[in-house]
Motif scaffolding. Structure first.
Motif, PDB file in Angstrom:
ATOM      1  N   THR A   9      -6.598  33.638 -27.940  1.00  0.00           N
ATOM      2  CA  THR A   9      -6.953  32.241 -28.184  1.00  0.00           C
ATOM      3  C   THR A   9      -6.831  31.469 -26.880  1.00  0.00           C
ATOM      4  N   LEU A  10      -7.898  30.767 -26.540  1.00  0.00           N
ATOM      5  CA  LEU A  10      -7.906  29.934 -25.336  1.00  0.00           C
ATOM      6  C   LEU A  10      -8.459  28.570 -25.740  1.00  0.00           C
ATOM      7  N   GLU A  11      -7.808  27.527 -25.304  1.00  0.00           N
ATOM      8  CA  GLU A  11      -8.232  26.162 -25.669  1.00  0.00           C
ATOM      9  C   GLU A  11      -8.388  26.036 -27.185  1.00  0.00           C
ATOM     10  N   GLY A  12      -7.533  26.745 -27.905  1.00  0.00           N
ATOM     11  CA  GLY A  12      -7.567  26.660 -29.358  1.00  0.00           C
ATOM     12  C   GLY A  12      -8.702  27.422 -30.020  1.00  0.00           C
ATOM     13  N   ARG A  13      -9.478  28.149 -29.217  1.00  0.00           N
ATOM     14  CA  ARG A  13     -10.616  28.886 -29.777  1.00  0.00           C
ATOM     15  C   ARG A  13     -10.479  30.378 -29.473  1.00  0.00           C
ATOM     16  N   PRO A  14     -11.054  31.237 -30.311  1.00  0.00           N
ATOM     17  CA  PRO A  14     -10.943  32.667 -30.049  1.00  0.00           C
ATOM     18  C   PRO A  14     -11.836  33.088 -28.887  1.00  0.00           C
ATOM     19  N   MET A  15     -11.340  33.998 -28.114  1.00  0.00           N
ATOM     20  CA  MET A  15     -12.018  34.460 -26.915  1.00  0.00           C
ATOM     21  C   MET A  15     -12.131  35.970 -26.981  1.00  0.00           C
ATOM     22  N   MET A  16     -13.278  36.507 -26.619  1.00  0.00           N
ATOM     23  CA  MET A  16     -13.375  37.954 -26.425  1.00  0.00           C
ATOM     24  C   MET A  16     -12.978  38.230 -24.979  1.00  0.00           C
ATOM     25  N   LEU A  17     -12.047  39.125 -24.790  1.00  0.00           N
ATOM     26  CA  LEU A  17     -11.527  39.385 -23.447  1.00  0.00           C
ATOM     27  C   LEU A  17     -12.366  40.436 -22.720  1.00  0.00           C
ATOM     28  N   PHE A  18     -13.113  39.986 -21.728  1.00  0.00           N
ATOM     29  CA  PHE A  18     -13.847  40.872 -20.833  1.00  0.00           C
ATOM     30  C   PHE A  18     -13.367  40.636 -19.395  1.00  0.00           C
ATOM     31  N   GLY A  19     -12.094  40.300 -19.287  1.00  0.00           N
ATOM     32  CA  GLY A  19     -11.539  40.041 -17.959  1.00  0.00           C
ATOM     33  C   GLY A  19     -10.093  40.497 -17.912  1.00  0.00           C
ATOM     34  N   THR A  20      -9.849  41.738 -18.280  1.00  0.00           N
ATOM     35  CA  THR A  20      -8.501  42.314 -18.218  1.00  0.00           C
ATOM     36  C   THR A  20      -8.594  43.616 -17.413  1.00  0.00           C
ATOM     37  N   ASN A  21      -7.502  44.349 -17.373  1.00  0.00           N
ATOM     38  CA  ASN A  21      -7.533  45.712 -16.830  1.00  0.00           C
ATOM     39  C   ASN A  21      -7.027  46.672 -17.899  1.00  0.00           C
ATOM     40  N   ASN A  22      -7.285  46.292 -19.148  1.00  0.00           N
ATOM     41  CA  ASN A  22      -6.750  47.024 -20.297  1.00  0.00           C
ATOM     42  C   ASN A  22      -7.717  48.145 -20.662  1.00  0.00           C
ATOM     43  N   TYR A  23      -7.939  49.047 -19.697  1.00  0.00           N
ATOM     44  CA  TYR A  23      -9.046  49.996 -19.808  1.00  0.00           C
ATOM     45  C   TYR A  23      -8.986  50.861 -21.058  1.00  0.00           C
ATOM     46  N   LEU A  24      -7.782  51.292 -21.434  1.00  0.00           N
ATOM     47  CA  LEU A  24      -7.684  52.164 -22.606  1.00  0.00           C
ATOM     48  C   LEU A  24      -7.276  51.388 -23.860  1.00  0.00           C
ATOM     49  N   GLY A  25      -7.021  50.119 -23.694  1.00  0.00           N
ATOM     50  CA  GLY A  25      -6.665  49.287 -24.852  1.00  0.00           C
ATOM     51  C   GLY A  25      -5.321  49.646 -25.467  1.00  0.00           C
ATOM     52  N   LEU A  26      -4.398  50.135 -24.646  1.00  0.00           N
ATOM     53  CA  LEU A  26      -3.135  50.644 -25.198  1.00  0.00           C
ATOM     54  C   LEU A  26      -2.071  49.569 -25.454  1.00  0.00           C
ATOM     55  N   THR A  27      -2.350  48.326 -25.087  1.00  0.00           N
ATOM     56  CA  THR A  27      -1.295  47.304 -25.173  1.00  0.00           C
ATOM     57  C   THR A  27      -0.827  47.022 -26.600  1.00  0.00           C
ATOM     58  N   PHE A  28      -1.633  47.417 -27.594  1.00  0.00           N
ATOM     59  CA  PHE A  28      -1.209  47.203 -28.984  1.00  0.00           C
ATOM     60  C   PHE A  28      -1.088  48.520 -29.747  1.00  0.00           C
ATOM     61  N   ASP A  29      -1.071  49.636 -29.016  1.00  0.00           N
ATOM     62  CA  ASP A  29      -0.922  50.938 -29.667  1.00  0.00           C
ATOM     63  C   ASP A  29       0.433  50.960 -30.391  1.00  0.00           C
ATOM     64  N   PRO A  30       0.453  51.259 -31.683  1.00  0.00           N
ATOM     65  CA  PRO A  30       1.710  51.195 -32.446  1.00  0.00           C
ATOM     66  C   PRO A  30       2.809  52.097 -31.875  1.00  0.00           C
ATOM     67  N   ASN A  31       2.450  53.296 -31.407  1.00  0.00           N
ATOM     68  CA  ASN A  31       3.464  54.187 -30.832  1.00  0.00           C
ATOM     69  C   ASN A  31       4.088  53.585 -29.585  1.00  0.00           C
ATOM     70  N   VAL A  32       3.232  52.964 -28.790  1.00  0.00           N
ATOM     71  CA  VAL A  32       3.703  52.342 -27.551  1.00  0.00           C
ATOM     72  C   VAL A  32       4.635  51.177 -27.875  1.00  0.00           C
ATOM     73  N   LEU A  33       4.224  50.348 -28.807  1.00  0.00           N
ATOM     74  CA  LEU A  33       5.046  49.190 -29.171  1.00  0.00           C
ATOM     75  C   LEU A  33       6.381  49.631 -29.763  1.00  0.00           C
ATOM     76  N   GLU A  34       6.347  50.672 -30.552  1.00  0.00           N
ATOM     77  CA  GLU A  34       7.558  51.181 -31.168  1.00  0.00           C
ATOM     78  C   GLU A  34       8.524  51.694 -30.085  1.00  0.00           C
ATOM     79  N   ALA A  35       7.981  52.456 -29.122  1.00  0.00           N
ATOM     80  CA  ALA A  35       8.816  52.992 -28.036  1.00  0.00           C
ATOM     81  C   ALA A  35       9.449  51.855 -27.243  1.00  0.00           C
ATOM     82  N   ALA A  36       8.660  50.827 -26.986  1.00  0.00           N
ATOM     83  CA  ALA A  36       9.156  49.701 -26.182  1.00  0.00           C
ATOM     84  C   ALA A  36      10.288  48.985 -26.900  1.00  0.00           C
ATOM     85  N   THR A  37      10.104  48.709 -28.177  1.00  0.00           N
ATOM     86  CA  THR A  37      11.138  47.954 -28.892  1.00  0.00           C
ATOM     87  C   THR A  37      12.380  48.806 -29.115  1.00  0.00           C
ATOM     88  N   ALA A  38      12.182  50.081 -29.404  1.00  0.00           N
ATOM     89  CA  ALA A  38      13.341  50.958 -29.630  1.00  0.00           C
ATOM     90  C   ALA A  38      14.206  51.034 -28.373  1.00  0.00           C
TER      91      ALA A  38
END
Ligand SMILES: Cc1ncc(COP(=O)(O)O)c(C=O)c1O
Lengths: 84, 437
Positions: free
Chosen positions: B39-68
């Protein structure tokens, strides 16, 4: 390279630099390469790539950082030519 | 020049462009709810300006490992590994990365920036020479500035220019360290590593090759090791540097090597010694992300099919792009003002990209850096192309409804063109965001 005189080096640099600079004011040996030419830091480094070819020398970045005027640059080119 | 002068100079330089729209350095995302949506300026944005090449930032296994790991070991290490000791995770991560690369040694740093300045200052001693590609990342330039060695710059992606410069150094007693990148972050072009490796071999002893795979880790090569692997020259790449901030989806950096005694670098590498080590959470995130990368090679395949779709789509619309299909697609524009206008209009229409203008770009280029993720859906890419089509035509950057445009419609089934008219799905998007939270 050792045969090139300081004046010749300076004249050649002035030629090459004048071709790069878009501003009206003439480029002289006292011209400050960054402040007076409108070239940004990357363009200056790119210009140095041309000089390296022209004089068949390597010009290390820290030497460029020391240079202010065209005359300084000519002196650096001459020094580097002697040692290479 | 004092601080006041520097601030005035920057204000004069950028003020004019900023007056035309948003300030890229001060954007604030109120919410990020997936690798490709925020969300940017209160509106939804499609992100085409990251370096999230594999899209792993929300991978459940990754998130679980980080929090554990955070729960178990705490939020931070509060010190450097030299002064305060390593955690088991640091050592395990290093062993796993070394194994991933089939190299003997690995040192993990706190960020990719620190990995570059650390390795370059460690390698470039007083009588050595660093030879760097002209388009090198700022962290490479900064490392060279900090190092005691001399730095010589060669033309971008030119093994010929490098060879010429090495020839001029013949008889020079010090080490020569060649530094290039796998994929260049602005134009998305790859280094001709086989040719660079050949030049290195030719140059004889005490010549090393260091490759920064920041944008190519997980992206290139049979098992995702990067351009060194893709070009089949891993044995010639004496030092491979990378970051966890892009495909790995957290922060941290590393260097792997087979050079004997490599581990001793820890004892004289100041950017390793004098900054706090990676947190338990980021260490575990990185470890999990490397595992996911290996388990899910299909992410790399998806990244490349997405990259091809976006690259070809933009080219077919009439935009001038970078030289090759890549997860980084550069849209070249004739002037900084045009780049600023396009960047702003894309955001108005829900597409976030990165803007890059001189002097941050090679050859004084003005461009939008459009980046692709494996997490992008085909529909998102189509929608983004639709927005590019309408906004590009509106600003006169491309011709509206030309043959190229029609060809694009054939490729995308025309859906993107239809989508272009109705990009303001703001309310719906925010509702989704709220629901996923
Ligand atoms: C080529 C390159 N090297 C190094 C870095 C630094 O990485 P980090 O963000 O992990 O500090 C970046 C990105 O910022 C990069 O693009």
């Amino acid at each position: 390279m050792g045969m090139t005189t300081a004046d010749e080096i300076e004249a050649r640099i002035l030629d090459l630099l004048s071709a790069k600079v878009k501003s009206e004011t003439a480029v002289t040996r006292e011209t400050n390469i960054v402040a007076d030419t409108g070239l940004d830091s990357v363009s200056v480094m790119d210009f140095v790539l041309e000089l390296e070819d022209e004089f068949d020398i390597n010009i290390p970045l820290d030497r460029i950082a020391e240079v202010k005027t065209v005359a300084d640059l000519a002196k650096a080119v001459q020094d580097l030519g002697k040692t290479s | 020049m004092g601080l006041k002068d520097r601030i005035a100079a920057v204000e004069a330089n950028y003020g004019r462009l900023r007056a035309l729209g948003r300030d890229p350095s001060r954007l604030e995302f109120q919410n990020v709810w997936s690798p490709t949506e925020a969300t940017l300026e209160g509106r939804p944005m499609m992100l085409f300006g990251t370096n999230n090449y594999l899209g792993l930032t929300f991978d459940p296994n990754v998130l679980e490992a980080a929090t554990a790991a955070t729960r178990a070991l705490g939020s931070g290490t509060t010190g450097s590994r030299i002064a305060n000791g390593s955690y088991g995770g640091h050592k395990a991560l290093e062993a796993e990365i070394a194994r991933f690369y089939a190299k003997q040694h690995c040192i993990v740093f706190s960020t990719g920036y620190v990995a570059n300045i650390g390795m370059i200052t460690a390698l470039g001693g007083k009588d050595d020479v660093l030879l760097i590609d002209a388009d090198s990342h700022a962290s490479i330039y900064d490392g060279c500035k900090m190092a005691d060695a001399e730095t010589i710059r060669f033309r971008h992606n030119s093994p010929e220019d490098l060879a010429k410069k090495l020839r001029r150094l013949e008889g020079h007693p010090g080490d020569k360290i060649i530094i290039v990148e796998g994929i260049y972050s602005m134009l998305g072009d790859t280094a001709p590593l086989a040719e660079f490796a050949a030049v290195k071999r030719e140059a004889g002893d005490n010549v090393y090759l260091m490759v920064d795979e920041a944008h190519s880790l997980g992206v290139l090569g049979e098992s995702g090791r990067g351009q060194c692997q893709a070009a089949h020259v891993e044995d010639d790449c004496d030092f491979i540097v990378g970051t966890f901030s892009k495909s790995v989806g957290t922060i941290g950096g590393y260097c792997v090597s087979n050079v004997e005694g490599f581990d001793w670098i820890r004892s004289f590498c100041r950017p390793y010694m004098f900054t706090a080590s990676m947190t338990p959470g980021t260490v575990s995130t990185a470890r999990a992300a490397f595992r996911r990368m290996a388990e899910r090679p299909e992410l790399r395949a998806k990244l490349w099919s997405n990259s091809a779709a976006l690259f070809r789509g933009l080219g077919d619309l009439g935009f001038e792009t970078g030289p090759e299909v890549s997860p980084v697609v550069a849209v070249k524009l004739p002037a900084p003002e045009v780049a600023v206008a396009l960047w702003n209009r894309l955001i108005d229409e829900g597409v976030y990209t990165n803007i890059a203008i001189p002097p941050a770009t090679p050859n004084a280029l003005s461009l939008l850096r459009v980046s692709v993720s494996a997490a992008h859906s085909e529909a998102q890419i189509e929608r983004a192309l639709g927005v590019f089509a309408s906004v590009g035509a509106e600003l006169g950057i491309i011709e509206p409804g030309t043959a190229r445009g029609e060809r694009f419609q054939v490729i995308t089934g025309g859906a993107a063109a239809k989508e272009a008219g109705r990009t303001r799905t703001a309310q719906q998007g925010s509702a989704n965001a709220a629901a996923t939270r």
